[in-house]
Motif scaffolding. Structure first.
Motif, PDB file in Angstrom:
ATOM      1  N   THR A 271       0.840  -1.196   0.000  1.00 20.78           N
ATOM      2  CA  THR A 271       0.000   0.000   0.000  1.00 20.78           C
ATOM      3  C   THR A 271       0.880   1.252   0.000  1.00 20.78           C
ATOM      4  N   TRP A 272       0.435   2.270  -0.715  1.00 22.27           N
ATOM      5  CA  TRP A 272       1.223   3.492  -0.839  1.00 22.27           C
ATOM      6  C   TRP A 272       0.876   4.487   0.254  1.00 22.27           C
ATOM      7  N   TYR A 273       1.862   5.313   0.565  1.00 23.23           N
ATOM      8  CA  TYR A 273       1.703   6.366   1.563  1.00 23.23           C
ATOM      9  C   TYR A 273       2.199   7.677   0.969  1.00 23.23           C
ATOM     10  N   VAL A 274       1.317   8.682   0.941  1.00 21.57           N
ATOM     11  CA  VAL A 274       1.668  10.034   0.495  1.00 21.57           C
ATOM     12  C   VAL A 274       1.619  10.928   1.733  1.00 21.57           C
ATOM     13  N   PRO A 275       2.769  11.228   2.348  1.00 23.27           N
ATOM     14  CA  PRO A 275       2.781  11.822   3.685  1.00 23.27           C
ATOM     15  C   PRO A 275       2.294  13.261   3.794  1.00 23.27           C
ATOM     16  N   THR A 276       2.540  14.108   2.805  1.00 22.38           N
ATOM     17  CA  THR A 276       2.240  15.546   2.890  1.00 22.38           C
ATOM     18  C   THR A 276       2.752  16.135   4.205  1.00 22.38           C
ATOM     19  N   ILE A 277       3.978  15.806   4.558  1.00 22.12           N
ATOM     20  CA  ILE A 277       4.499  16.194   5.862  1.00 22.12           C
ATOM     21  C   ILE A 277       4.626  17.711   6.003  1.00 22.12           C
ATOM     22  N   VAL A 278       4.795  18.423   4.895  1.00 22.08           N
ATOM     23  CA  VAL A 278       4.984  19.879   5.008  1.00 22.08           C
ATOM     24  C   VAL A 278       3.795  20.583   5.649  1.00 22.08           C
ATOM     25  N   VAL A 279       2.585  20.033   5.496  1.00 20.22           N
ATOM     26  CA  VAL A 279       1.414  20.766   5.982  1.00 20.22           C
ATOM     27  C   VAL A 279       1.295  20.765   7.491  1.00 20.22           C
ATOM     28  N   SER A 280       2.014  19.869   8.174  1.00 20.53           N
ATOM     29  CA  SER A 280       1.916  19.833   9.634  1.00 20.53           C
ATOM     30  C   SER A 280       3.179  20.335  10.323  1.00 20.53           C
ATOM     31  N   GLN A 281       4.152  20.783   9.530  1.00 19.40           N
ATOM     32  CA  GLN A 281       5.417  21.236  10.105  1.00 19.40           C
ATOM     33  C   GLN A 281       5.506  22.767  10.058  1.00 19.40           C
ATOM     34  N   LYS A 282       6.550  23.305  10.658  1.00 19.69           N
ATOM     35  CA  LYS A 282       6.625  24.755  10.866  1.00 19.69           C
ATOM     36  C   LYS A 282       6.660  25.555   9.566  1.00 19.69           C
ATOM     37  N   GLY A 283       7.190  24.970   8.495  1.00 22.04           N
ATOM     38  CA  GLY A 283       7.286  25.706   7.239  1.00 22.04           C
ATOM     39  C   GLY A 283       5.940  26.109   6.677  1.00 22.04           C
ATOM     40  N   ALA A 284       4.893  25.312   6.981  1.00 20.10           N
ATOM     41  CA  ALA A 284       3.567  25.631   6.462  1.00 20.10           C
ATOM     42  C   ALA A 284       2.960  26.846   7.146  1.00 20.10           C
ATOM     43  N   LEU A 285       3.466  27.179   8.318  1.00 23.68           N
ATOM     44  CA  LEU A 285       2.909  28.328   9.035  1.00 23.68           C
ATOM     45  C   LEU A 285       3.048  29.612   8.229  1.00 23.68           C
ATOM     46  N   GLU A 286       4.141  29.728   7.476  1.00 19.06           N
ATOM     47  CA  GLU A 286       4.350  30.906   6.629  1.00 19.06           C
ATOM     48  C   GLU A 286       3.206  31.040   5.622  1.00 19.06           C
ATOM     49  N   PHE A 287       2.829  29.908   5.047  1.00 17.48           N
ATOM     50  CA  PHE A 287       1.742  29.901   4.070  1.00 17.48           C
ATOM     51  C   PHE A 287       0.415  30.230   4.743  1.00 17.48           C
ATOM     52  N   TYR A 288       0.141  29.576   5.874  1.00 11.02           N
ATOM     53  CA  TYR A 288      -1.136  29.787   6.550  1.00 11.02           C
ATOM     54  C   TYR A 288      -1.293  31.227   7.036  1.00 11.02           C
ATOM     55  N   LYS A 289      -0.201  31.797   7.542  1.00 14.98           N
ATOM     56  CA  LYS A 289      -0.262  33.182   7.994  1.00 14.98           C
ATOM     57  C   LYS A 289      -0.463  34.129   6.803  1.00 14.98           C
ATOM     58  N   LYS A 290       0.138  33.778   5.661  1.00 14.98           N
ATOM     59  CA  LYS A 290       0.010  34.619   4.473  1.00 14.98           C
ATOM     60  C   LYS A 290      -1.432  34.718   4.009  1.00 14.98           C
ATOM     61  N   ILE A 291      -2.162  33.612   4.134  1.00 11.58           N
ATOM     62  CA  ILE A 291      -3.553  33.624   3.690  1.00 11.58           C
ATOM     63  C   ILE A 291      -4.498  34.023   4.827  1.00 11.58           C
ATOM     64  N   GLY A 292      -3.931  34.374   5.986  1.00 14.56           N
ATOM     65  CA  GLY A 292      -4.751  34.846   7.094  1.00 14.56           C
ATOM     66  C   GLY A 292      -5.581  33.771   7.753  1.00 14.56           C
ATOM     67  N   SER A 293      -5.019  32.573   7.916  1.00 18.80           N
ATOM     68  CA  SER A 293      -5.764  31.478   8.538  1.00 18.80           C
ATOM     69  C   SER A 293      -6.167  31.838   9.966  1.00 18.80           C
ATOM     70  N   PRO A 294      -7.379  31.472  10.366  1.00 18.32           N
ATOM     71  CA  PRO A 294      -7.855  31.800  11.711  1.00 18.32           C
ATOM     72  C   PRO A 294      -7.159  30.964  12.788  1.00 18.32           C
ATOM     73  N   PRO A 295      -7.230  31.385  14.053  1.00 17.71           N
ATOM     74  CA  PRO A 295      -6.559  30.668  15.140  1.00 17.71           C
ATOM     75  C   PRO A 295      -6.943  29.195  15.246  1.00 17.71           C
ATOM     76  N   TRP A 296      -8.232  28.873  15.033  1.00 11.85           N
ATOM     77  CA  TRP A 296      -8.641  27.477  15.161  1.00 11.85           C
ATOM     78  C   TRP A 296      -7.942  26.589  14.136  1.00 11.85           C
ATOM     79  N   TYR A 297      -7.681  27.149  12.952  1.00 15.32           N
ATOM     80  CA  TYR A 297      -7.004  26.379  11.909  1.00 15.32           C
ATOM     81  C   TYR A 297      -5.546  26.147  12.296  1.00 15.32           C
TER      82      TYR A 297
END
Length: 419
Positions: A271-297
């Protein structure tokens, strides 16, 4: 009359276009990475005829045709185009930057723009894992017929989920799932995406919760396989993943919480695994803050980061099949590079060798898609999907940060060293 007919025939022959001879392009002087781990080909020649690679070899034994278009690659390293297996070209996350009431036409244009940016960044093949209303099929057609530049697209159409779950198309009951799968197959999907658990971007429910009944999941997977489609599951639920694995699911996305037993079963089944690890690590915060993600997100993102990282390390150690996917735009900035490249770097940081990380971004996705005889390597007969960088990425995956040349199907879409 015979003379008249003969004249007409002669005119028809004269007006019939002669068969076009494919342009031969020669990439010369670079070093070609061996994706199997053998020594690279140094001072190489890569001959490309039309959209395919015709020959690869040392300059001393690989003659360049006199009429070939020569592209100098001295000192550069050539590798297959990158492949990103978890992409949403129409990504529109919660936050101040969210687009509301976007028309299908506007979304289609935005998706095409994102596709072009992805290709320019070195991603020559993507798998779309959930888009809206069939727009992805129109985008794929526009790229395939040459109207627009963009990566090769494999798509799952709209992701299927029970009402209230994490997905694009809400359906309820096994028969509704069967119909939903068939609708995506009819449109041209080659994969089916099931949202078998909650997600980070959901405003409700637990990420590890699963809305599916066993019968719904079993039916969806069975109908997809009967239609020749592979199935992947968005998952943060060990229990739902266990049942999906029993039913023969082909792939998992994210896998925030995978038990050691589940990883062993995945390894045994292939079975294959596609981790998408970037979305849960600190580097993604730059992206989320750029789009104005709310605190709950941001809180939901942070809640899975540590366990997600441990799952990735365990999957690598177990030898599970891993194919790169970012769940961010392939070109999106992430810790000084793109999301695609950063995803590969994180694999190396989690335990892969640089060669294994490079393969996870090239040859392994090709194998997962079933197109390993066409893309994912630089061999005669393969599509000429090629990137060039300043150093050997199989020795140090961080060399992918220096992508300066991108070719897809024999067409150069980027050459920083001559443009």
């Amino acid at each position: 009359m015979k003379k008249h007919l003969a004249s007409i025939a002669a005119i028809a022959v004269a007006l019939t276009p002669l068969p076009a001879f494919a342009q031969v392009t020669a990439l010369v002087g670079g070093n070609v990475v061996d994706m199997g781990g053998k020594a690279p080909i140094r001072d190489a020649v890569v001959l490309i005829e039309g959209d395919r690679i015709k020959a690869v070899g040392p300059a001393a034994t690989t003659p360049v045709p006199a009429d070939a278009k020569v592209v100098q690659m001295q000192g550069k390293w050539l590798a297959p185009g990158l492949m990103n297996m978890h992409v949403h070209l129409g990504l529109n996350l919660p936050g101040a930057g969210r687009l509301y009431n976007e028309s299908p036409e506007a979304k289609g244009l935005r998706m095409l723009n994102n596709a072009q940016k992805s290709l320019y960044a070195g991603t020559t093949t993507v798998r779309l894992t959930g888009e809206d209303g069939g727009i992805d099929f129109a985008v794929k057609k526009a790229i395939d017929n040459g109207t627009f530049d963009g990566p090769r697209i494999h798509t799952a159409g709209e992701s299927l989920v029970p009402t209230g779950g994490h997905g694009k198309l809400e359906v309820d009951g096994p028969y509704a799932f069967a119909k939903g799968v068939r609708e995506q197959a009819k449109r041209g999907a080659t994969w089916i995406k099931l949202g078998i658990s909650g997600g980070i971007s959901d405003t409700h429910g637990d990420i590890a919760a699963s809305p599916f009944t066993d019968e719904e999941m079993k039916t969806a997977i069975e109908v997809a396989h009967r239609n020749g489609l592979k199935v992947t599951g968005h998952t943060g639920s060990p229990q739902a993943s266990e049942y999906a694995l029993e039913q023969g699911i082909d792939c998992f996305e994210h896998g925030y919480w995978f038990t050691p037993e589940l990883l062993r079963k995945m390894k045994a089944k292939g079975t294959w695994y596609v981790p998408t690890i970037v979305v849960s690590q600190k580097g993604a915060l730059e992206f989320y803050k750029k789009i104005g993600s709310p605190p709950w997100y941001l809180e939901r993102q942070a809640s899975v980061g540590k366990i997600h990282w441990e799952t990735l390390k365990s999957a690598i150690k177990e030898g599970v099949n891993i194919a790169l996917g970012s769940d961010q735009f392939p070109f999106e900035p992430n810790e000084g590079t793109t999301a695609t490249v950063r995803e590969a770097e994180l694999y190396a940081e989690a335990g892969m060798t640089s060669l294994q990380a490079l393969r996870a971004a090239t040859t392994e996705p090709a194998r997962m898609l079933g197109v390993e005889k066409e893309v994912g390597d630089l061999k005669p007969g393969f599509y000429a999907d090629i990137i060039a960088v300043d150093a050997d990425p199989s020795a140090d995956i961080r060399a992918l940060r220096t992508i300066g040349f991108v070719m897809k199907g024999g067409k150069t879409v980027r050459n920083d060293w001559t443009d």
